[in-house]
Design an enzyme around this catalytic site. Structure first.
Site, mmCIF file in Angstrom:
data_model
loop_
_atom_site.group_PDB
_atom_site.id
_atom_site.type_symbol
_atom_site.label_atom_id
_atom_site.label_comp_id
_atom_site.label_asym_id
_atom_site.label_seq_id
_atom_site.Cartn_x
_atom_site.Cartn_y
_atom_site.Cartn_z
ATOM 1 N N ALA A 262 22.856 48.516 22.307
ATOM 2 C CA ALA A 262 22.688 47.066 22.141
ATOM 3 C C ALA A 262 21.964 46.759 20.829
ATOM 4 O O ALA A 262 21.119 47.536 20.387
ATOM 5 C CB ALA A 262 21.905 46.511 23.326
ATOM 6 N N GLY A 264 25.083 45.927 19.699
ATOM 7 C CA GLY A 264 26.491 46.283 19.695
ATOM 8 C C GLY A 264 27.231 46.234 18.379
ATOM 9 O O GLY A 264 28.457 46.342 18.370
ATOM 10 N N GLY A 265 26.547 46.101 17.254
ATOM 11 C CA GLY A 265 27.258 46.078 15.983
ATOM 12 C C GLY A 265 28.023 47.360 15.721
ATOM 13 O O GLY A 265 29.195 47.333 15.312
ATOM 14 N N LYS A 266 27.391 48.499 15.959
ATOM 15 C CA LYS A 266 28.056 49.783 15.735
ATOM 16 C C LYS A 266 29.094 50.051 16.816
ATOM 17 O O LYS A 266 30.139 50.666 16.556
ATOM 18 C CB LYS A 266 27.006 50.900 15.666
ATOM 19 C CG LYS A 266 26.015 50.716 14.516
ATOM 20 C CD LYS A 266 24.927 51.767 14.553
ATOM 21 C CE LYS A 266 23.887 51.500 13.474
ATOM 22 N NZ LYS A 266 23.142 50.232 13.678
ATOM 23 N N ASP A 281 22.805 51.921 27.144
ATOM 24 C CA ASP A 281 21.491 51.343 26.849
ATOM 25 C C ASP A 281 20.735 51.244 28.166
ATOM 26 O O ASP A 281 21.344 50.920 29.200
ATOM 27 C CB ASP A 281 21.623 49.962 26.200
ATOM 28 C CG ASP A 281 20.383 49.563 25.416
ATOM 29 O OD1 ASP A 281 20.420 49.581 24.174
ATOM 30 O OD2 ASP A 281 19.358 49.228 26.066
ATOM 31 N N ASP A 321 21.698 55.764 17.559
ATOM 32 C CA ASP A 321 20.905 54.817 16.773
ATOM 33 C C ASP A 321 19.584 54.642 17.520
ATOM 34 O O ASP A 321 19.414 53.718 18.308
ATOM 35 C CB ASP A 321 21.654 53.498 16.632
ATOM 36 C CG ASP A 321 20.930 52.490 15.748
ATOM 37 O OD1 ASP A 321 19.890 52.848 15.163
ATOM 38 O OD2 ASP A 321 21.386 51.337 15.661
ATOM 39 N N CYS A 374 16.650 52.676 11.538
ATOM 40 C CA CYS A 374 16.407 51.659 10.506
ATOM 41 C C CYS A 374 14.935 51.730 10.095
ATOM 42 O O CYS A 374 14.214 50.734 10.094
ATOM 43 C CB CYS A 374 16.786 50.271 10.994
ATOM 44 S SG CYS A 374 16.000 49.765 12.539
#
Length: 448
Positions: A262, A264-266, A281, A321, A374
């Protein structure tokens, strides 16, 4: 910055009279800053709370609050230099009004007289602080008067908390850290990942394309009102965040687990490329948001509300991620500087190591994984990979090549990792420059 001057002095309405235009928005901005600094709440969480403010005022609230947090080190230094006796304890709203007022007169294109007038009203409305209304007026007018001199002498390093400044100087050097701090002081652009035809969508939305193919917009306004949103032609995703999923190569028809998926871009990138995706998630609420995003985009994925540490089954590829300190996202999320600490980095690094240790069990022999964060902290990036290789002989680095796709080369390290820095992609217009700080490594499970 050309600022609108003060209006002629005159009798100001009392706080009991009708609310001045902009007062409610500035009051709400103060509440947001206090929620972050005093109650340790993430800025986006507070921004999501219901409000009666209209869209224009909500945008103003966000701009004032985010810029105040972004420039807090500089603002506090300037205020302290003009408050010889300091401020008394027990008056948090007074300091917040001074901080947000200083932000407006120094860094935002708003009328000085409105910023100062409403700041005084807000102080007068606080029973404990109203005796400091005159001081508030004098300090903010003084900052407005000396603005050009002040702006010519700023050091962007002042905006970094000591813990972050020291860590980044140790990792990247003082010059690079200053460059990172300078771009983080600028409101970020809005980056979009499109399903197809990035150049066409850039023209349609009045934006540009980044070297890696994202669409970049400046002053985009309300995202949901943009062309293409309702039909699911694109999704919001920082240009750096769009890189890790692409490192898995051609994923069409492959079974991929997207861990810590979440919002959810990737996940969307992988599904749009033809993968069979299981989005994992541990937060059911966050997965609901992911599912809503996939519905808008017309993409089908499986969702599993479980801790990645207990996930079962094997996959052709895994995208991890991992939850991290998010220090690479300070430009868009300036609250990170004030909510995180070196101790948080250490704790998160321990969790990341546990997640990495699952890769050997989740991958089929010969399967690939991409680990990314990130974060600008080496403990959450390069050091994690070194630790994994020492613990699990099944896993090896699959070095990233600089020619895998357009724009990737500047971010590939000599060790075959990906490392983006916020100071990259310089531009004559700072609002169009930079991207988030990310680390990514590609790994492969050795054949049995």
């Amino acid at each position: 910055m050309t600022k609108r001057p003060f209006r002629p002095a005159g009798r100001r309405p009392s706080p009991k009279q009708a609310s001045a235009p902009g007062l409610a928005a500035r009051r709400r901005a103060c509440e947001l800053v206090e929620a972050v600094l005093l109650r340790r709440r993430p800025l986006d969480e507070v921004l999501d709370e219901p409000t009666e403010l209209d869209a224009a005022d909500r945008a103003l609230v966000r701009k004032i609050a985010a810029t105040t947090l972004r420039r807090l080190g500089t603002i506090d230094r300037l205020l302290d230099s003009r408050l010889a006796k300091g401020l008394p304890d027990g008056l948090p709203r007074l300091r917040t009004v001074l901080r947000t007022g200083a932000c407006q007169v120094l860094f935002l294109d708003l009328a000085d007289y409105a910023a100062v007038d409403i700041a005084v009203r807000l102080v007068e409305a606080d029973r404990k602080a109203r005796g400091f209304a005159g001081l508030t007026n004098a300090v903010l007018r003084g900052l407005a008067r000396d603005r050009e001199l002040i702006l010519g002498q700023l050091d962007p390093l002042d905006d970094l908390p000591a813990w972050l400044r020291q860590r980044w100087i140790a990792a990247y050097g003082e010059a690079e850290t200053r460059a990172i701090a300078a771009i983080q002081a600028v409101e970020p652009p809005l980056d979009l990942t499109v399903k197809a035809d990035a150049e066409g969508w850039a023209r349609r939305l009045g934006g540009t394309t980044t070297p890696t193919g994202s669409v970049r917009l400046v002053d985009a306004g309300q995202v949901t009102a943009l062309d293409g949103f309702s039909e699911g032609a694109w999704w919001v995703q920082d240009a750096a965040a769009a890189l890790p999923a692409r490192l898995l190569g051609d994923v069409a028809g492959r079974r991929i687990a997207d861990l810590c998926a979440a919002p959810g871009g990737k996940t969307a990138q992988l599904a749009a490329a033809g993968a069979t995706v299981t989005a994992v998630d541990r937060s059911a609420r966050r997965l609901e948001r992911l599912a809503a995003n996939m519905d808008r985009l017309g993409l089908a994925v499986a969702v599993e509300a479980t801790d990645a540490l207990t996930l079962t089954g094997t996959f052709d590829a895994v995208l991890l991620d991992a939850a991290c300190s998010a220090t690479g996202t300070v430009r868009g999320h300036p609250d990170v500087m004030h909510l995180k600490s070196a101790a948080d980095v250490e704790g998160l690094a321990r969790m990341q190591a546990r997640l990495l240790d699952r890769l050997g069990d989740l991958l089929v022999p010969g399967g690939r994984a991409v680990y990314c964060t990130c974060s600008l902290e080496p403990e959450e990036g390069e050091q994690q990979i070194a630790g994994l290789l020492g613990r699990d002989a099944r896993m090896a680095v699959d070095p990233i090549r600089s020619d895998e796709f357009a724009g990737l080369a500047p971010f590939v390290t000599p060790d075959g990792f990906l490392r983006t820095l916020p100071s990259a992609w310089s531009h004559a217009e700072p609002a169009r420059a930079g991207l988030d700080g990310f680390f990514a490594a590609r790994l492969i499970r050795r054949p049995d």
